[in-house]
Motif scaffolding. Structure first.
Motif, PDB file in Angstrom:
ATOM      1  N   ASP A  69      29.884  57.760  55.627  1.00 39.63           N
ATOM      2  CA  ASP A  69      29.201  56.810  54.745  1.00 39.63           C
ATOM      3  C   ASP A  69      29.142  55.472  55.482  1.00 39.63           C
ATOM      4  OD1 ASP A  69      28.186  55.259  52.676  1.00 39.63           O
ATOM      5  OD2 ASP A  69      30.077  55.241  51.550  1.00 39.63           O
ATOM      6  N   ARG A  70      28.176  55.351  56.390  1.00 39.15           N
ATOM      7  CA  ARG A  70      28.084  54.166  57.253  1.00 39.15           C
ATOM      8  C   ARG A  70      27.685  52.936  56.454  1.00 39.15           C
ATOM      9  NH1 ARG A  70      25.416  50.959  61.025  1.00 39.15           N
ATOM     10  NH2 ARG A  70      26.563  50.943  62.961  1.00 39.15           N
ATOM     11  N   PRO A  71      28.324  51.821  56.632  1.00 37.28           N
ATOM     12  CA  PRO A  71      29.482  51.514  57.461  1.00 37.28           C
ATOM     13  C   PRO A  71      30.780  51.446  56.658  1.00 37.28           C
ATOM     14  CG  PRO A  71      28.488  49.457  56.813  1.00 37.28           C
ATOM     15  CD  PRO A  71      27.718  50.571  56.118  1.00 37.28           C
ATOM     16  N   ASN A  72      30.824  52.099  55.506  1.00 35.05           N
ATOM     17  CA  ASN A  72      31.926  51.896  54.575  1.00 35.05           C
ATOM     18  C   ASN A  72      33.121  52.824  54.711  1.00 35.05           C
ATOM     19  OD1 ASN A  72      30.335  49.907  53.104  1.00 35.05           O
ATOM     20  ND2 ASN A  72      29.128  51.673  52.458  1.00 35.05           N
ATOM     21  N   ARG A  73      32.868  54.106  55.014  1.00 35.02           N
ATOM     22  CA  ARG A  73      33.972  55.057  54.893  1.00 35.02           C
ATOM     23  C   ARG A  73      33.736  56.295  55.754  1.00 35.02           C
ATOM     24  NH1 ARG A  73      37.962  55.783  50.753  1.00 35.02           N
ATOM     25  NH2 ARG A  73      38.504  57.951  50.474  1.00 35.02           N
ATOM     26  N   VAL A  74      34.850  56.818  56.300  1.00 35.65           N
ATOM     27  CA  VAL A  74      34.885  58.114  56.973  1.00 35.65           C
ATOM     28  C   VAL A  74      35.989  58.911  56.287  1.00 35.65           C
ATOM     29  CG1 VAL A  74      35.351  59.328  59.134  1.00 35.65           C
ATOM     30  CG2 VAL A  74      34.101  57.150  59.189  1.00 35.65           C
ATOM     31  N   THR A  75      35.622  60.085  55.752  1.00 31.31           N
ATOM     32  CA  THR A  75      36.587  60.927  55.037  1.00 31.31           C
ATOM     33  C   THR A  75      36.674  62.273  55.735  1.00 31.31           C
ATOM     34  OG1 THR A  75      36.001  59.848  52.961  1.00 31.31           O
ATOM     35  CG2 THR A  75      37.179  61.940  52.809  1.00 31.31           C
ATOM     36  N   VAL A  76      37.900  62.710  56.026  1.00 27.21           N
ATOM     37  CA  VAL A  76      38.125  63.962  56.731  1.00 27.21           C
ATOM     38  C   VAL A  76      38.677  64.991  55.744  1.00 27.21           C
ATOM     39  CG1 VAL A  76      39.420  65.073  58.600  1.00 27.21           C
ATOM     40  CG2 VAL A  76      38.621  62.708  58.869  1.00 27.21           C
ATOM     41  N   ALA A  77      37.993  66.134  55.661  1.00 25.67           N
ATOM     42  CA  ALA A  77      38.449  67.256  54.836  1.00 25.67           C
ATOM     43  C   ALA A  77      38.805  68.405  55.774  1.00 25.67           C
ATOM     44  CB  ALA A  77      37.359  67.674  53.858  1.00 25.67           C
ATOM     45  N   TYR A  78      40.021  68.836  55.711  1.00 22.34           N
ATOM     46  CA  TYR A  78      40.540  69.890  56.566  1.00 22.34           C
ATOM     47  C   TYR A  78      39.874  71.227  56.242  1.00 22.34           C
ATOM     48  CZ  TYR A  78      44.086  73.146  58.329  1.00 22.34           C
ATOM     49  OH  TYR A  78      44.748  74.162  58.957  1.00 22.34           O
ATOM     50  N   GLU A  79      39.471  71.955  57.294  1.00 24.04           N
ATOM     51  CA  GLU A  79      38.848  73.268  57.118  1.00 24.04           C
ATOM     52  C   GLU A  79      39.792  74.395  57.516  1.00 24.04           C
ATOM     53  OE1 GLU A  79      35.239  74.246  56.487  1.00 24.04           O
ATOM     54  OE2 GLU A  79      35.467  72.406  55.337  1.00 24.04           O
ATOM     55  N   LYS A  80      40.263  74.379  58.791  1.00 26.40           N
ATOM     56  CA  LYS A  80      41.168  75.445  59.230  1.00 26.40           C
ATOM     57  C   LYS A  80      41.968  74.986  60.439  1.00 26.40           C
ATOM     58  CE  LYS A  80      38.276  77.983  62.416  1.00 26.40           C
ATOM     59  NZ  LYS A  80      37.898  79.257  62.921  1.00 26.40           N
ATOM     60  N   GLY A  81      43.111  75.629  60.615  1.00 29.18           N
ATOM     61  CA  GLY A  81      43.978  75.303  61.733  1.00 29.18           C
ATOM     62  C   GLY A  81      45.436  75.387  61.341  1.00 29.18           C
ATOM     63  N   PRO A  82      46.288  74.571  61.987  1.00 25.40           N
ATOM     64  CA  PRO A  82      47.737  74.705  61.834  1.00 25.40           C
ATOM     65  C   PRO A  82      48.337  73.992  60.616  1.00 25.40           C
ATOM     66  CG  PRO A  82      47.276  72.980  63.401  1.00 25.40           C
ATOM     67  CD  PRO A  82      45.943  73.581  63.002  1.00 25.40           C
ATOM     68  N   PHE A  83      47.508  73.379  59.795  1.00 25.90           N
ATOM     69  CA  PHE A  83      48.029  72.612  58.664  1.00 25.90           C
ATOM     70  C   PHE A  83      48.000  73.418  57.370  1.00 25.90           C
ATOM     71  CE2 PHE A  83      46.064  69.498  61.542  1.00 25.90           C
ATOM     72  CZ  PHE A  83      47.140  68.671  61.784  1.00 25.90           C
ATOM     73  N   ARG A  84      48.910  73.088  56.468  1.00 24.10           N
ATOM     74  CA  ARG A  84      48.791  73.557  55.085  1.00 24.10           C
ATOM     75  C   ARG A  84      47.695  72.739  54.410  1.00 24.10           C
ATOM     76  NH1 ARG A  84      53.086  76.830  54.060  1.00 24.10           N
ATOM     77  NH2 ARG A  84      55.049  76.254  55.018  1.00 24.10           N
ATOM     78  N   TYR A  85      47.693  71.436  54.728  1.00 22.76           N
ATOM     79  CA  TYR A  85      46.662  70.525  54.231  1.00 22.76           C
ATOM     80  C   TYR A  85      46.610  69.313  55.133  1.00 22.76           C
ATOM     81  CZ  TYR A  85      50.511  67.836  52.258  1.00 22.76           C
ATOM     82  OH  TYR A  85      51.666  67.105  52.111  1.00 22.76           O
ATOM     83  N   LEU A  86      45.479  68.610  55.094  1.00 22.39           N
ATOM     84  CA  LEU A  86      45.288  67.361  55.824  1.00 22.39           C
ATOM     85  C   LEU A  86      44.308  66.521  55.024  1.00 22.39           C
ATOM     86  CD1 LEU A  86      45.308  65.467  58.381  1.00 22.39           C
ATOM     87  CD2 LEU A  86      43.415  66.845  59.225  1.00 22.39           C
TER      88      LEU A  86
END
Length: 159
Positions: A69-86
């Motif tokens: 959301d330029r220039p206000n926000r960057v949001t990361v939603a975890y998809e897959k990998g070594p985490f339970r959640y991120l």
């Protein structure tokens, strides 16, 4: 389970810092422990990115869906990998100095060994990461403009 939230006023614009954070493909050039990045797809409002992190004997890759959301926000939603959640987001708010940056990250590794390893250094590691973005801003955009001390009026040549 480590969580870190940080807020700072910085001498760069919201657009400048947003552009650095949204440029995930360049993370290995300046982010500690980021040893690989592949942007699978990217539009004005979203990206899918694979990052590889490495520290000591550990190396793990994960996929994230990133909302832009330029220039206000960057949001990361975890998809897959070594985490339970991120959960991770950056917010950029215009400020008289440049902008106010709010950073939040919360995650848990599936592996107890990885969780224990990062738990020892987590807060320092996150501070180093946030500082790496500010150092990158200086490299890309130059030093922040000199500002007069509070209560000091600029001379006619400066103003």
């Amino acid at each position: 389970m480590p969580t870190h939230a940080e807020s700072r006023a910085v001498d760069y614009t919201a657009e400048q810092l947003y552009d650095l954070v949204a440029d995930m493909g360049r993370y290995p050039q300046f982010l500690p422990w980021c040893v690989g990045a592949r942007v699978r797809s990217k539009t004005e409002t979203a990206a899918i990115c694979d990052l590889t992190i490495g520290f000591g004997p550990f190396r793990e890759s994960f996929t994230s869906r990133v909302t832009l959301d330029r220039p206000n926000r960057v949001t990361v939603a975890y998809e897959k990998g070594p985490f339970r959640y991120l959960n991770n987001h950056w917010t950029f708010t215009p400020d008289p100095r440049g902008c106010k940056v709010d950073f939040f990250v919360d995650f848990e590794f599936r592996s107890r060994i990885l969780q224990a390893a990062i738990g020892v250094v987590f807060h320092e590691a996150v501070r180093l990461m946030v500082n790496a973005f500010l150092t990158r801003a200086r490299v890309i955009y130059g030093p922040p403009p000199a500002r007069p001390a509070p209560g000091v009026l600029p001379t006619p040549a400066e103003g």
